[in-house]
Write a protein that holds these residues in place. Sequence first.
Motif, PDB file in Angstrom:
ATOM      1  N   CYS B  40       0.831  -1.206   0.000  1.00  0.00           N
ATOM      2  CA  CYS B  40       0.000   0.000   0.000  1.00  0.00           C
ATOM      3  C   CYS B  40       0.868   1.260   0.000  1.00  0.00           C
ATOM      4  O   CYS B  40       0.416   2.347  -0.360  1.00  0.00           O
ATOM      5  CB  CYS B  40      -0.901   0.032   1.235  1.00  0.00           C
ATOM      6  SG  CYS B  40      -1.610  -1.567   1.682  1.00  0.00           S
ATOM      7  N   TRP B  88     -15.416   4.387   7.866  1.00  0.00           N
ATOM      8  CA  TRP B  88     -14.369   3.364   7.850  1.00  0.00           C
ATOM      9  C   TRP B  88     -14.279   2.639   9.184  1.00  0.00           C
ATOM     10  O   TRP B  88     -13.378   2.858   9.967  1.00  0.00           O
ATOM     11  CB  TRP B  88     -13.011   3.981   7.496  1.00  0.00           C
ATOM     12  CG  TRP B  88     -12.953   4.477   6.077  1.00  0.00           C
ATOM     13  CD1 TRP B  88     -12.587   5.727   5.666  1.00  0.00           C
ATOM     14  CD2 TRP B  88     -13.240   3.740   4.886  1.00  0.00           C
ATOM     15  NE1 TRP B  88     -12.659   5.818   4.288  1.00  0.00           N
ATOM     16  CE2 TRP B  88     -13.053   4.604   3.794  1.00  0.00           C
ATOM     17  CE3 TRP B  88     -13.668   2.428   4.629  1.00  0.00           C
ATOM     18  CZ2 TRP B  88     -13.259   4.209   2.469  1.00  0.00           C
ATOM     19  CZ3 TRP B  88     -13.873   2.040   3.316  1.00  0.00           C
ATOM     20  CH2 TRP B  88     -13.670   2.919   2.260  1.00  0.00           C
ATOM     21  N   TYR B  96     -13.609  -3.103   1.750  1.00  0.00           N
ATOM     22  CA  TYR B  96     -12.908  -2.264   0.769  1.00  0.00           C
ATOM     23  C   TYR B  96     -11.575  -2.890   0.368  1.00  0.00           C
ATOM     24  O   TYR B  96     -11.205  -2.905  -0.804  1.00  0.00           O
ATOM     25  CB  TYR B  96     -12.698  -0.874   1.365  1.00  0.00           C
ATOM     26  CG  TYR B  96     -12.339   0.188   0.347  1.00  0.00           C
ATOM     27  CD1 TYR B  96     -13.209   0.494  -0.706  1.00  0.00           C
ATOM     28  CD2 TYR B  96     -11.154   0.905   0.445  1.00  0.00           C
ATOM     29  CE1 TYR B  96     -12.898   1.486  -1.628  1.00  0.00           C
ATOM     30  CE2 TYR B  96     -10.839   1.904  -0.474  1.00  0.00           C
ATOM     31  CZ  TYR B  96     -11.712   2.189  -1.513  1.00  0.00           C
ATOM     32  OH  TYR B  96     -11.406   3.169  -2.425  1.00  0.00           O
ATOM     33  N   PRO B 100     -11.981  -3.084  -3.620  1.00  0.00           N
ATOM     34  CA  PRO B 100     -12.422  -1.692  -3.469  1.00  0.00           C
ATOM     35  C   PRO B 100     -13.739  -1.413  -4.176  1.00  0.00           C
ATOM     36  O   PRO B 100     -14.556  -0.631  -3.700  1.00  0.00           O
ATOM     37  CB  PRO B 100     -11.276  -0.897  -4.102  1.00  0.00           C
ATOM     38  CG  PRO B 100     -10.079  -1.780  -3.965  1.00  0.00           C
ATOM     39  CD  PRO B 100     -10.585  -3.189  -4.088  1.00  0.00           C
ATOM     40  N   LYS B 101     -13.985  -2.087  -5.295  1.00  0.00           N
ATOM     41  CA  LYS B 101     -15.189  -1.789  -6.070  1.00  0.00           C
ATOM     42  C   LYS B 101     -16.472  -2.287  -5.411  1.00  0.00           C
ATOM     43  O   LYS B 101     -17.565  -1.924  -5.830  1.00  0.00           O
ATOM     44  CB  LYS B 101     -15.067  -2.389  -7.465  1.00  0.00           C
ATOM     45  CG  LYS B 101     -14.071  -1.600  -8.301  1.00  0.00           C
ATOM     46  CD  LYS B 101     -13.909  -2.200  -9.655  1.00  0.00           C
ATOM     47  CE  LYS B 101     -13.110  -1.237 -10.539  1.00  0.00           C
ATOM     48  NZ  LYS B 101     -12.774  -1.883 -11.812  1.00  0.00           N
ATOM     49  N   THR B 107     -13.813   4.068  -7.990  1.00  0.00           N
ATOM     50  CA  THR B 107     -12.791   4.572  -7.072  1.00  0.00           C
ATOM     51  C   THR B 107     -11.471   4.697  -7.822  1.00  0.00           C
ATOM     52  O   THR B 107     -11.183   3.927  -8.728  1.00  0.00           O
ATOM     53  CB  THR B 107     -12.609   3.637  -5.861  1.00  0.00           C
ATOM     54  OG1 THR B 107     -11.438   4.052  -5.145  1.00  0.00           O
ATOM     55  CG2 THR B 107     -12.422   2.180  -6.280  1.00  0.00           C
ATOM     56  N   MET B 109      -8.754   4.196  -6.357  1.00  0.00           N
ATOM     57  CA  MET B 109      -7.813   3.258  -5.744  1.00  0.00           C
ATOM     58  C   MET B 109      -7.640   2.069  -6.680  1.00  0.00           C
ATOM     59  O   MET B 109      -8.483   1.192  -6.780  1.00  0.00           O
ATOM     60  CB  MET B 109      -8.292   2.791  -4.376  1.00  0.00           C
ATOM     61  CG  MET B 109      -7.267   1.871  -3.710  1.00  0.00           C
ATOM     62  SD  MET B 109      -7.344   1.954  -1.916  1.00  0.00           S
ATOM     63  CE  MET B 109      -7.737   0.281  -1.519  1.00  0.00           C
ATOM     64  N   GLY B 113      -7.168  -5.665  -4.648  1.00  0.00           N
ATOM     65  CA  GLY B 113      -7.721  -6.151  -3.390  1.00  0.00           C
ATOM     66  C   GLY B 113      -6.840  -7.225  -2.788  1.00  0.00           C
ATOM     67  O   GLY B 113      -6.046  -7.864  -3.470  1.00  0.00           O
TER      68      GLY B 113
END
Lengths: 420, 236
Positions: B40, B88, B96, B100-101, B107, B109, B113
Amino acid sequence: MTLNRRKFLGTSAGMAAALSAPAVLGAGRPRVVVIGGGAGGATAARYLAKDSKGAIDVTLVEPTRTYFTCFFSNLYLGGFRTLDSIGHTYGTLAAQFGVNVVHDWAVGIDRDARTVSLAGGAMLPYDRLILSPGIDFVDGAVPGWDVTAQNRMPHAYKAGSQSELLRAQIAAMPQGGVFAMVAPPNPYRCPPGPYERISMVAHVLRDTNPSAKILIADPKPKFSKQALFEEGWQKHYGGMIDRLGPDFGGDDVAVDPDAMTLNVDGEEIKVDVCNVIPAMKAGRICDLAGITEGNWAPVDGHTMQSRVDPNIHVLGDAAAQGDMPKSGFSANSQAKVAAMAVRGALTGSKVFPAKFSNTCWSLIDTDDGVKVGATYEATDEKIAKVDGFISQTGEDADLRAATYEESIGWYAGITQDMFG
Amino acid sequence: MRGGLAAIVIWGALTGAAPAEEEGRRIGDPVRGAEVFGQCAACHEVGPGARHRVGPHLNGIFGRKAARFDDFRYSDGIRRAGRDGLTWDLEHLDAYLTNPKTLVSGTRMNFRGLKDRRDRDDVLAYLRQFSDNPSDIPEAAPTARKVEVELPPEVLAIMGDPDYGEYLSSECTTCHQIDGDAEGIPAIIGWPEEDFVLAMHAYRRKIRPHPVMQMMAGRLSDEEIAALAAYFGALE
Ligand SMILES: Cc1cc2nc3c(=O)[nH]c(=O)nc-3n(C[C@H](O)[C@H](O)[C@H](O)COP(=O)(O)OP(=O)(O)OC[C@H]3O[C@@H](n4cnc5c(N)ncnc54)[C@H](O)[C@@H]3O)c2cc1C
């Protein structure tokens, strides 16, 4: 696969005459006449023309050339919309979808001959008739008021010149004057409508006339989204709004349009603006067709067919259907079910089970929007509520602003869904 | 639908009380999570002095509403989710991170995942150290317990019937503009079918916030969702 729906439909509607008509009803294309080009009627005409791809001859009868939506007409009163922005014309329905738009009044229906007569003298034959004429007012509902008084005491419950008039009267109120509303009894068009209107009037007066007062005489003990409105009124317009429910005589009201007085439970009150919203009934043409029971036209929710005459479908405010509120969203939702049923009956196209939904947004003040909604299904008895939700009191400002923005999106969506 | 997809796991909302032995359980191993966070770190910073980079910094992420920083440019999708009330907490961070979708279509991002549950648990345990007093985590009250709800490959593989989708779509187009304008309400034409299916299932399971969509999706069957995805996906 990509399919450009607009282009495809544009062509197919244009080629309507060239397409071979299914011979379900013998020679010629089956004819559907739709009376009323509002939320129900315009949607039904558009879906019939679009989905039958020219196989059905669709005629829409609507006297006005520009339809002003009642939805968002309160926002016009509050200064959030222009009148222009809530006016819609029928050009796209005619040009792109091949709907035959006739600007005239329907004045009679012969159910045996299956014809509609128009004020202009024409006679329109139909295989199926769709009625979505909206509402008219019950005669004598508010003693002292009839439609000849609507210039002094506007209802503004059909949008357009009435909305303009009411807005002008609010602007002309003397400082510290009184705005009164006579609210309607159930059932009526747009349950939160009168209370959204009160919010919008208060919004204007707070800025232009802060010492003014707002008085509601209400025959109903409770009303739609009451907790949300009362919270909002307290928060934004503290002290400006008084509501007299039936326990304070709100169900015993008369008016004198010449004297500009309101009489509540025997007490005379001098007012500066008086918005009278009388009790309602189905648009008069339903009576003329002989399909009403009491004030409304009962229908079978599976198809929106009149319980009196299966060749007639009734949509929107005029219909007695069960649990759905009388709203533009509901009328639009019912129109799609009716269009599917009519198309199935006339062309043999596939018919899916009826599904209905409704969401009503209301604006309380700038960026303070709330909503209520539900889904419905058809039972043999009525259109029955399945599931629902309502905005909560105490929601944060972000969510309320998002809800208002959503209503703007909804407005753009539904008017595109009605008029193309 | 594209085949060969691994099962996509969505955490459902907590129903019923957590068994006693679940309480007090740690989310995962924060030391190992620091390593997983390496994936990340190209976009996100966390810890003392963390700043926004490609993505926003993640200090205090637990319990924060989505899209909360004024000085970060979010995608429209996540801003909308934040205004709808997406917060969150552990459950939503986990969903998420899984994909994420699931929570936010469109998004920015750009991340496939973390499909491995242990990876997610560990990285969340790591991130949790940089948030004060988060609620809805196993060691805080009220205790949320993650309930696994699978969206199995069979569901993603359903071939939608676009004709049925066209009929069903009329319920959507009262609000979602058919010409693709996204004023106030998102446009839904031309989406990849899988994104559409994921989004609708997340509404149906009430993982995505938004009462209207939860209600509308709530009465759609798997087949109906697939039919709508096929129909809207083909529009441009
Ligand atoms: C202030 C206010 C706010 C509202 N806000 C909302 C809202 O936010 N959301 C919502 O969903 N709904 C709202 N509504 C309700 C909504 O406007 C109505 O429920 C909706 O318009 C009903 O659709 P309809 O097709 O039954 O009638 P209408 O839309 O009224 O259409 C009827 C049409 O039929 C025509 N007509 C009548 N008689 C004849 C005849 N004999 N021959 C030919 N044509 C005829 C009329 O000219 C009219 O154009 C609001 C209403 C008001 C008054």
